[in-house]
Design a protein around this motif. Structure first.
Motif, PDB file in Angstrom:
ATOM      1  N   LEU A  92      -7.068   7.224  -7.271  1.00 32.65           N
ATOM      2  CA  LEU A  92      -7.940   6.125  -7.676  1.00 32.65           C
ATOM      3  C   LEU A  92      -7.465   5.415  -8.931  1.00 32.65           C
ATOM      4  CD1 LEU A  92     -10.467   4.511  -7.072  1.00 32.65           C
ATOM      5  CD2 LEU A  92     -11.772   6.204  -8.358  1.00 32.65           C
ATOM      6  N   MET A  93      -7.109   6.145  -9.977  1.00 31.32           N
ATOM      7  CA  MET A  93      -6.712   5.481 -11.222  1.00 31.32           C
ATOM      8  C   MET A  93      -5.425   4.670 -11.072  1.00 31.32           C
ATOM      9  SD  MET A  93      -5.579   8.719 -13.507  1.00 31.32           S
ATOM     10  CE  MET A  93      -4.058   8.405 -14.351  1.00 31.32           C
ATOM     11  N   TYR A  94      -4.624   4.978 -10.064  1.00 30.36           N
ATOM     12  CA  TYR A  94      -3.359   4.265  -9.863  1.00 30.36           C
ATOM     13  C   TYR A  94      -3.520   3.005  -9.020  1.00 30.36           C
ATOM     14  CZ  TYR A  94      -1.654   8.714 -11.569  1.00 30.36           C
ATOM     15  OH  TYR A  94      -1.443   9.834 -12.324  1.00 30.36           O
ATOM     16  N   VAL A  95      -4.621   2.909  -8.270  1.00 33.98           N
ATOM     17  CA  VAL A  95      -4.815   1.742  -7.411  1.00 33.98           C
ATOM     18  C   VAL A  95      -5.918   0.807  -7.926  1.00 33.98           C
ATOM     19  CG1 VAL A  95      -3.930   2.927  -5.366  1.00 33.98           C
ATOM     20  CG2 VAL A  95      -6.396   2.888  -5.793  1.00 33.98           C
ATOM     21  N   LEU A  96      -6.557   1.151  -9.026  1.00 33.78           N
ATOM     22  CA  LEU A  96      -7.600   0.291  -9.596  1.00 33.78           C
ATOM     23  C   LEU A  96      -7.064  -1.114  -9.837  1.00 33.78           C
ATOM     24  CD1 LEU A  96      -9.439   2.473 -12.238  1.00 33.78           C
ATOM     25  CD2 LEU A  96     -10.435   1.413 -10.215  1.00 33.78           C
ATOM     26  N   GLY A  97      -7.751  -2.098  -9.300  1.00 33.79           N
ATOM     27  CA  GLY A  97      -7.387  -3.486  -9.550  1.00 33.79           C
ATOM     28  C   GLY A  97      -6.281  -4.048  -8.686  1.00 33.79           C
ATOM     29  N   VAL A  98      -5.737  -3.272  -7.740  1.00 37.63           N
ATOM     30  CA  VAL A  98      -4.685  -3.840  -6.890  1.00 37.63           C
ATOM     31  C   VAL A  98      -5.301  -4.810  -5.885  1.00 37.63           C
ATOM     32  CG1 VAL A  98      -3.162  -1.833  -7.116  1.00 37.63           C
ATOM     33  CG2 VAL A  98      -4.652  -2.026  -5.135  1.00 37.63           C
ATOM     34  N   THR A  99      -4.487  -5.729  -5.435  1.00 33.53           N
ATOM     35  CA  THR A  99      -4.907  -6.706  -4.432  1.00 33.53           C
ATOM     36  C   THR A  99      -4.066  -6.516  -3.181  1.00 33.53           C
ATOM     37  OG1 THR A  99      -5.559  -8.321  -6.099  1.00 33.53           O
ATOM     38  CG2 THR A  99      -5.087  -9.164  -3.892  1.00 33.53           C
ATOM     39  N   VAL A 100      -4.736  -6.382  -2.050  1.00 34.29           N
ATOM     40  CA  VAL A 100      -4.072  -6.315  -0.751  1.00 34.29           C
ATOM     41  C   VAL A 100      -4.072  -7.733  -0.196  1.00 34.29           C
ATOM     42  CG1 VAL A 100      -4.155  -5.352   1.581  1.00 34.29           C
ATOM     43  CG2 VAL A 100      -4.888  -3.953  -0.376  1.00 34.29           C
ATOM     44  N   ASP A 101      -2.904  -8.212   0.184  1.00 36.97           N
ATOM     45  CA  ASP A 101      -2.771  -9.559   0.721  1.00 36.97           C
ATOM     46  C   ASP A 101      -1.941  -9.491   2.003  1.00 36.97           C
ATOM     47  OD1 ASP A 101      -3.013 -12.298   0.967  1.00 36.97           O
ATOM     48  OD2 ASP A 101      -1.791 -12.779  -0.775  1.00 36.97           O
ATOM     49  N   TYR A 102      -1.910 -10.577   2.721  1.00 38.03           N
ATOM     50  CA  TYR A 102      -1.088 -10.688   3.928  1.00 38.03           C
ATOM     51  C   TYR A 102      -0.282 -11.966   3.791  1.00 38.03           C
ATOM     52  CZ  TYR A 102       0.350 -10.648   8.792  1.00 38.03           C
ATOM     53  OH  TYR A 102       1.099 -10.612   9.934  1.00 38.03           O
ATOM     54  N   GLU A 103       1.032 -11.843   3.913  1.00 37.94           N
ATOM     55  CA  GLU A 103       1.905 -12.999   3.725  1.00 37.94           C
ATOM     56  C   GLU A 103       2.793 -13.197   4.942  1.00 37.94           C
ATOM     57  OE1 GLU A 103       4.078 -12.406   0.114  1.00 37.94           O
ATOM     58  OE2 GLU A 103       2.266 -12.459  -1.122  1.00 37.94           O
ATOM     59  N   GLN A 104       3.062 -14.469   5.221  1.00 39.94           N
ATOM     60  CA  GLN A 104       3.994 -14.830   6.280  1.00 39.94           C
ATOM     61  C   GLN A 104       5.100 -15.662   5.650  1.00 39.94           C
ATOM     62  OE1 GLN A 104       1.218 -16.762   9.018  1.00 39.94           O
ATOM     63  NE2 GLN A 104       1.471 -15.019  10.389  1.00 39.94           N
ATOM     64  N   GLY A 105       6.334 -15.332   6.007  1.00 38.15           N
ATOM     65  CA  GLY A 105       7.465 -16.068   5.462  1.00 38.15           C
ATOM     66  C   GLY A 105       8.622 -16.066   6.433  1.00 38.15           C
ATOM     67  N   GLU A 106       9.755 -16.535   5.955  1.00 40.26           N
ATOM     68  CA  GLU A 106      10.946 -16.605   6.808  1.00 40.26           C
ATOM     69  C   GLU A 106      11.422 -15.226   7.250  1.00 40.26           C
ATOM     70  OE1 GLU A 106      14.003 -18.923   4.972  1.00 40.26           O
ATOM     71  OE2 GLU A 106      12.630 -20.575   4.561  1.00 40.26           O
ATOM     72  N   ALA A 107      11.223 -14.224   6.392  1.00 37.49           N
ATOM     73  CA  ALA A 107      11.686 -12.878   6.699  1.00 37.49           C
ATOM     74  C   ALA A 107      10.708 -12.120   7.590  1.00 37.49           C
ATOM     75  CB  ALA A 107      11.913 -12.095   5.408  1.00 37.49           C
ATOM     76  N   GLY A 108       9.543 -12.702   7.839  1.00 34.61           N
ATOM     77  CA  GLY A 108       8.561 -12.035   8.678  1.00 34.61           C
ATOM     78  C   GLY A 108       7.194 -12.061   8.037  1.00 34.61           C
ATOM     79  N   ALA A 109       6.306 -11.228   8.530  1.00 41.58           N
ATOM     80  CA  ALA A 109       4.939 -11.191   8.034  1.00 41.58           C
ATOM     81  C   ALA A 109       4.552  -9.751   7.763  1.00 41.58           C
ATOM     82  CB  ALA A 109       4.003 -11.806   9.054  1.00 41.58           C
ATOM     83  N   GLY A 110       3.635  -9.558   6.815  1.00 39.86           N
ATOM     84  CA  GLY A 110       3.165  -8.221   6.543  1.00 39.86           C
ATOM     85  C   GLY A 110       2.231  -8.172   5.344  1.00 39.86           C
ATOM     86  N   PHE A 111       1.682  -7.005   5.142  1.00 39.93           N
ATOM     87  CA  PHE A 111       0.768  -6.786   4.038  1.00 39.93           C
ATOM     88  C   PHE A 111       1.563  -6.546   2.758  1.00 39.93           C
ATOM     89  CE2 PHE A 111      -1.800  -5.622   7.696  1.00 39.93           C
ATOM     90  CZ  PHE A 111      -2.985  -6.292   7.409  1.00 39.93           C
ATOM     91  N   THR A 112       0.995  -6.995   1.650  1.00 37.20           N
ATOM     92  CA  THR A 112       1.575  -6.747   0.342  1.00 37.20           C
ATOM     93  C   THR A 112       0.496  -6.161  -0.560  1.00 37.20           C
ATOM     94  OG1 THR A 112       1.034  -8.957  -0.499  1.00 37.20           O
ATOM     95  CG2 THR A 112       3.190  -8.678   0.555  1.00 37.20           C
TER      96      THR A 112
END
Length: 125
Positions: A92-112
């Motif tokens: 928990l203390m290591y993931v506090l405040g992280v943002t999960v996003d999904y991006e699409q680009g030339e290299a492909g798509a995926g979660f960040t």
């Protein structure tokens, strides 16, 4: 961000209680929310699964972990915009405040996954 406060005290399913007394420890972008819901539906992932956000490895070589999993007794359970999020209490203390996003680009798509400091640096540009 909408969070739901639901207490499941005394559940016998082995599922941890929903812990949303405070703001959820992770953020999920609207793009990622849509992709998560689509993935859950398209792959017919059962309702007892949730999105696990955590770490793999340790010390300087740790990397973020993101995937669908069932809850364990070590997990805290959150609902972020209706999405069940599982976080191992030890992470928990290591993931506090992280943002999960999904991006699409030339290299492909995926979660960040990005940290608060990465997010504030991008917003300043």
């Amino acid at each position: 961000m909408k969070t739901e406060t639901t207490e499941l005290a005394g559940t016998t399913s082995g599922e941890p209680e929903v812990n949303n007394a405070l703001a959820a420890p992770v953020h999920i972008s609207e793009r990622a929310q849509a992709e998560i819901r689509e993935t859950l539906a398209a792959n017919k992932i059962p309702d007892d699964y949730g999105l696990r956000v955590g770490l793999r490895g340790g010390a300087c070589s740790a990397t973020y972990l993101l995937g669908f999993d069932t809850p364990t007794v070590e997990d805290s359970l959150y609902r972020v915009e209706g999405i069940k999020v599982l976080i191992d209490r030890r992470h928990l203390m290591y993931v506090l405040g992280v943002t999960v996003d999904y991006e699409q680009g030339e290299a492909g798509a995926g979660f960040t996954i990005s940290t608060e400091s990465e997010n504030s640096t991008q917003n300043q540009k």
